[in-house]
Design a protein around this motif. Structure first.
Motif, PDB file in Angstrom:
ATOM      1  N   GLY A 145      -0.914   0.721   7.221  1.00 28.40           N
ATOM      2  CA  GLY A 145      -0.931   0.906   5.777  1.00 28.40           C
ATOM      3  C   GLY A 145      -2.038   0.166   5.057  1.00 28.40           C
ATOM      4  N   GLU A 146      -2.665  -0.797   5.704  1.00 30.79           N
ATOM      5  CA  GLU A 146      -3.706  -1.576   5.023  1.00 30.79           C
ATOM      6  C   GLU A 146      -5.022  -0.806   4.981  1.00 30.79           C
ATOM      7  N   ARG A 147      -5.653  -0.836   3.816  1.00 32.51           N
ATOM      8  CA  ARG A 147      -6.925  -0.146   3.622  1.00 32.51           C
ATOM      9  C   ARG A 147      -8.083  -1.059   4.024  1.00 32.51           C
ATOM     10  N   THR A 151     -14.228   4.250   4.434  1.00 36.71           N
ATOM     11  CA  THR A 151     -12.960   3.568   4.155  1.00 36.71           C
ATOM     12  C   THR A 151     -11.864   4.315   4.891  1.00 36.71           C
ATOM     13  N   GLU A 162      -3.514   2.735  10.959  1.00 36.42           N
ATOM     14  CA  GLU A 162      -2.357   3.514  11.393  1.00 36.42           C
ATOM     15  C   GLU A 162      -1.444   2.729  12.311  1.00 36.42           C
ATOM     16  N   ASP A 190      -2.557   7.559   1.038  1.00 33.43           N
ATOM     17  CA  ASP A 190      -3.805   8.037   0.434  1.00 33.43           C
ATOM     18  C   ASP A 190      -3.705   9.542   0.197  1.00 33.43           C
ATOM     19  N   ARG A 234      -7.483   3.789   6.585  1.00 36.07           N
ATOM     20  CA  ARG A 234      -6.203   3.098   6.532  1.00 36.07           C
ATOM     21  C   ARG A 234      -5.723   2.841   7.954  1.00 36.07           C
ATOM     22  N   GLU A 288       0.828  -1.194   0.000  1.00 30.82           N
ATOM     23  CA  GLU A 288       0.000   0.000   0.000  1.00 30.82           C
ATOM     24  C   GLU A 288       0.866   1.250   0.000  1.00 30.82           C
TER      25      GLU A 288
END
Length: 934
Positions: A908-910, A861, A865, A843, A863, A840
């Motif tokens: 970092g993952e959405r 949505t 942290e 954004d 992300r 990722e």
């Protein structure tokens, strides 16, 4: 540790005195099994004579294999005594005194024997650590040879924890419920002290049992690490030897450490030095013959009265009971069936300080630990984060913590000891039974119960630390491997109020183009906006990176409003928020001063913020991992283990991504596997003196970079033709000249054998040791190095692999399938391939949402942290991260490859989330995970 134990044994066998300052070992006694009750024989109750000093001439040790196996016992007592004498003879030990009368006559001999006899009390394990034999892997990895003999018993494996363990646990863990460091390893039942003295352990097998890894894999890991191979090198280029384990699993095996040394001289040992051990043994084996009055010595401290003699016998018996493996197994079985709880309350010290308002020092903040001021939980159900929070409160002296074991455990234990395990063999007078009952009570209260309590605390803390470090490691890896933002001019903004927002405009190659300060939150914000627009137009900057510190949301709102109104047209401007954790620490570090000597520290922070998006890995390695702002309870875990794990992850990430040796910084280079600060400095000096490296082989010319270092680092170093041309055209060095040989003759000979011609394979992940195989493979499929990374070569390689199969091709080329797969990857990956391109990236937004706009049930949505042991924090763009509690992160909501231990989420993952609750007063947002976005 193992060496020290062996040395102690050797000294004792040779008759050399053992220091009385040596800590006492705390191991279960090895007792003869008689009629199922496990007590010692009557004839074995006396002390041994001192060992006879051996001659200086060395003798060949009698091989253990020649000893004949024991025949079935015909007469148990006589046979056992005979075998004991024979074993002692083989070990060079004088047989024990067999009668109480002889013991009394030879008191001086007993005192010498107590000092010199090699018994288990002369080893150096502590009481808390005695009931499991540590693998002491650190010692093994540093060069100790593993024993060829097998351990006498197996350590039982632990079942995967119920705490958020899915169907695919990352690694098996050992069951350590009933002991501080694992279940007790029962010693081999034998009839002689010689059996105990010759007890050896197969460290590889014990390591396999402790780590849950196959023996052959453990053996290979030990050998590889002993040969100074780094974990990144092992995981990438020796994966067939470690059964394709990942870096975390290998590091977990590497981190096993030996136990610490034990405690000082104990009450039992002092009583034994007075010669009372024979009396204690007589109480168990022949109580009808024991007369305690005969042991009184009016002028000897500890023996002057009957009460002192009785106390000494009681202490020896208590010591024997607490060391007995069967006894400890029984008491642990009672605890397993009971409700053992961990309880925490506010300490008296904290309450007293809070009441003393007139004192100068600041009182302790008890409110931070309000959840644990009256806390009680079964030790089997307590959560990892609860354990660490309680430990922190205890260390701050705010909480008082104890382990509660039900009273019925003590009652049942004492009854069993007196009537079963330690019942005297014969009639014992009431005064002797009183001593035995007191010894059992004392053993439980003074030795066994504290041992159990410390064991439970140690097990809980160890498990919590391991899980916390593992989560920290996963968070750091995902933060470092975030996809870089290439080809953009970046405006880094370190927001602020009074001192303004610090700006740094960076080129696509991270060069500093301009720095400035603007005051966006004062009365002249319109004038500052014009200045900002002028700078962005001048440098064609369309990407803004804002640090998430003070004034972040106000600065974000300012930019969002300007973008919404088209203020920066014709530029299509977007912005993102990034963590600025550690930026202020880095800005005043020696590395920052050396890199940006003419910049103010505040402006250096803005540069660091912008570079964190351009190349997260290259920038974040300049900051200590614990300052990056990930993980939880990082100050409550073992700092040595945390540092080792985090440093290992940094090295792993840097190595797997690879570094362009001609343009990377010295700070980044020192984290490559096989390199360190000194070698990185030498490489930079060579580069400055001789120009860019033209191939990997030239690394051998660098001072201090030997064959082993070259082997470890070569596969992770890249030589890119574009970088060579860039350095050559920049005029930083005369790189077109041949490499100048050193003055020494040997150096000149070495440099003359190294080519100055570029090798296209140096751009790939293929290791130089496999270049010959790669060339034979290319020749077989009809390809050439000029086609490297092209679609044509990819088609040829894939066609050959499909037609013949990877295993068959590897066998034909005389290599392993794993090595051939790396060669295939290196030949088919495009030039400049970066493993981070699948990760990722930040954004970029053009609007903003406030926390007041949220309502229950809203789907958003965001992300991730950060992740903690109790949940995951998600940035949903409202100025405050929301928390997804752990109970909402369930198996069915995660992709298949994310169904692992712990939260299975990382920075970092959405994610797509649903708002469960908004608490404006406490500034908290509770979220539910819907799914992970790909």
């Amino acid at each position: 540790m193992i060496r020290s134990c062996k040395l102690s044994l050797c000294l004792s066998r040779s008759g050399c005195p053992v220091s009385e300052e040596e800590p006492e070992e705390w191991l279960p006694e090895v007792k003869e099994k008689t009629k199922g009750r496990g007590r010692l024989k009557k004839d074995e109750a006396a002390e041994k004579k001192p060992a006879v000093k051996r001659a200086a001439k060395p003798k060949e040790p009698k091989p253990k294999a020649v000893r004949k196996p024991r025949a079935p016992r015909a007469t148990k007592v006589k046979k056992a005594v005979d075998e004991k004498k024979e074993d002692e003879k083989n070990e060079g030990i004088v047989p024990q005194v067999e009668s109480l009368h002889e013991v009394k006559v030879k008191e001086e001999v007993k005192n010498v024997s107590a000092a010199n006899c090699c018994v288990f009390q002369r080893q150096s394990f502590s009481m808390d650590q005695a009931f499991s034999i540590s693998t002491a892997t650190t010692g093994v990895l540093l060069g100790e040879e593993p024993s060829s003999s097998k351990p006498t018993s197996m350590v039982k494996k632990e079942e995967p924890e119920d705490d958020f363990t899915f169907d695919e646990p990352a690694q098996k863990k050992q069951k350590t419920i009933t002991a501080p460091q694992g279940r007790p390893i029962k010693l081999k039942s034998g009839n002689s002290l010689g059996d105990e003295l010759q007890m050896t352990w197969d460290l590889i097998k014990v390591l396999a049992e402790k780590s849950g890894v196959k023996e052959w894999v453990c053996s290979n890991i030990v050998n590889l690490l002993r040969d100074e191979n780094t974990i990144p090198f092992i995981v990438r280029y020796r994966k067939e030897l470690i059964n394709h384990m990942d870096a975390d699993a290998v590091r977990d095996v590497q981190l096993y450490a030996p136990y610490k040394k034990g405690s000082k001289l104990t009450k039992a040992r002092r009583a034994k030095q007075l010669g009372l051990e024979a009396a204690a043994l007589a109480l168990l084996h022949s109580p009808q013959t024991l007369d305690l009055h005969s042991w009184i010595k009016p002028n000897t401290e500890g023996l002057s009265t009957l009460e002192e003699v009785s106390t000494g016998v009681e202490q020896i018996l208590a010591d024997m009971i607490a060391k007995d493996g069967e006894t400890l197994t029984y008491v642990r079985s009672l605890c397993d069936r009971s409700n053992v709880t961990l309880q925490s309350t506010v300490s008296k010290t904290a309450l007293k300080e809070q009441q003393q308002t007139d004192q100068k020092s600041k009182p302790k903040d008890i409110s931070k630990f309000s959840l644990y001021s009256e806390f009680s939980c079964n030790i089997q159900r307590i959560q990892h984060h609860q354990t660490l929070a309680i430990n922190r409160g205890e260390n701050l002296k705010i909480l008082s913590v104890k382990v509660n074991i039900p009273d019925w455990v003590k009652t049942d234990f004492c009854r069993w000891c007196v009537s079963v395990r330690w019942r005297p063999q014969g009639f014992a007078r009431p005064e002797l039974m009183k001593i035995l009952n007191a010894a059992v009570e004392d053993s439980y209260k003074r030795l066994i119960m504290p041992l159990l309590c410390r064991g439970y605390r140690t097990k809980l803390t160890t498990s919590a630390e391991k899980e916390s470090i593992a989560m920290f490691v996963r968070n750091l890896r995902q933060r470092l491997l975030m996809c870089p933002v290439r080809g953009r001019v970046i405006l880094g903004v370190d927001p602020g109020y009074r001192h303004g927002c610090k700006l740094a405009i960076l080129s696509p190659t991270s060069q500093i183009l301009h720095t400035d300060v603007v005051y966006l939150h004062g009365s002249g914000r319109n004038r500052e906006a014009d200045k900002l627009r002028h700078l962005m137009l001048e440098y064609s900057c369309q990407t803004v990176v804002i640090g998430n510190g003070t004034a972040c949301r106000e600065t974000e709102a300012f930019f969002a409003d300007l973008i919404k109104n088209g203020f920066f047209r014709p530029l299509d401007v977007s912005y993102c928020i990034t963590s600025e954790a550690g930026a202020s620490i880095y800005s005043v570090s020696p590395e920052a001063v050396k890199e940006m000597p003419d910049l103010d520290p505040n402006l250096r922070s803005a540069v660091s913020i912008g570079r964190r998006v351009q190349d997260p890995l290259a920038e974040l390695v300049k900051i200590a991992p614990k300052h990056i702002g990930i993980g939880t309870y990082q100050h409550d875990v073992s700092q040595s283990l945390l540092k080792a794990a985090l440093d290992g992850v940094v090295q792993e990430c840097v190595s797997f991504v690879g570094v362009d040796i001609n343009i990377c910084s010295e700070t980044l280079m020192r984290h490559v596997a096989g390199l360190n600060a000194g070698r990185a400095r030498s490489i930079v000096e060579w580069r400055e003196k001789n120009g860019p490296f033209l191939n990997r082989e030239q690394l051998k010319l660098v001072k201090g970079l030997g064959p082993k270092s070259f082997q470890q680092c070569a596969g992770f170093v890249r030589i890119n033709p574009e970088s060579i041309r860039f350095v050559q055209t920049s005029g930083s060095a005369d790189s077109t000249a041949a490499v100048k040989p050193a003055a020494k003759k040997s150096k000149a000979k070495t440099s003359s054998s190294i080519s100055n011609h570029p090798n296209p394979l140096d751009q790939t992940c293929i290791h130089p040791e496999s270049y010959g195989i790669a060339m034979r493979f290319l020749s077989q499929i009809g390809g050439s190095l000029d086609q490297l990374g092209s679609a044509e070569l990819r088609q040829q390689v894939e066609s050959s692999v499909r037609r013949s199969g990877l295993e068959a091709l590897a066998q034909y080329l005389n290599t392993s399938a794993e090595t051939l797969q790396l060669i295939v990857d290196g030949l088919t990956q495009p030039p400049g391939f970066d493993i981070r391109q699948d990760f990722e990236q930040a954004d970029f937004k053009q609007g903003i949402v406030s926390m007041g706009d949220l309502h229950e049930g809203m789907v958003l949505t965001g992300r991730v942290e950060n992740t903690a042991l109790f949940g995951a924090f998600v940035d949903i763009g409202v100025g405050r991260s929301g928390l997804i509690p752990k109970r909402y992160i369930t198996l069915e909501k995660l992709p298949v490859d994310k169904r692992r231990r712990s939260l299975a989420l990382g920075p970092g993952e959405r994610v797509e989330v649903r708002v469960m609750d908004v608490d404006l007063q406490r500034n908290r947002i509770c979220l539910d995970l819907i799914r992970v976005l790909r």
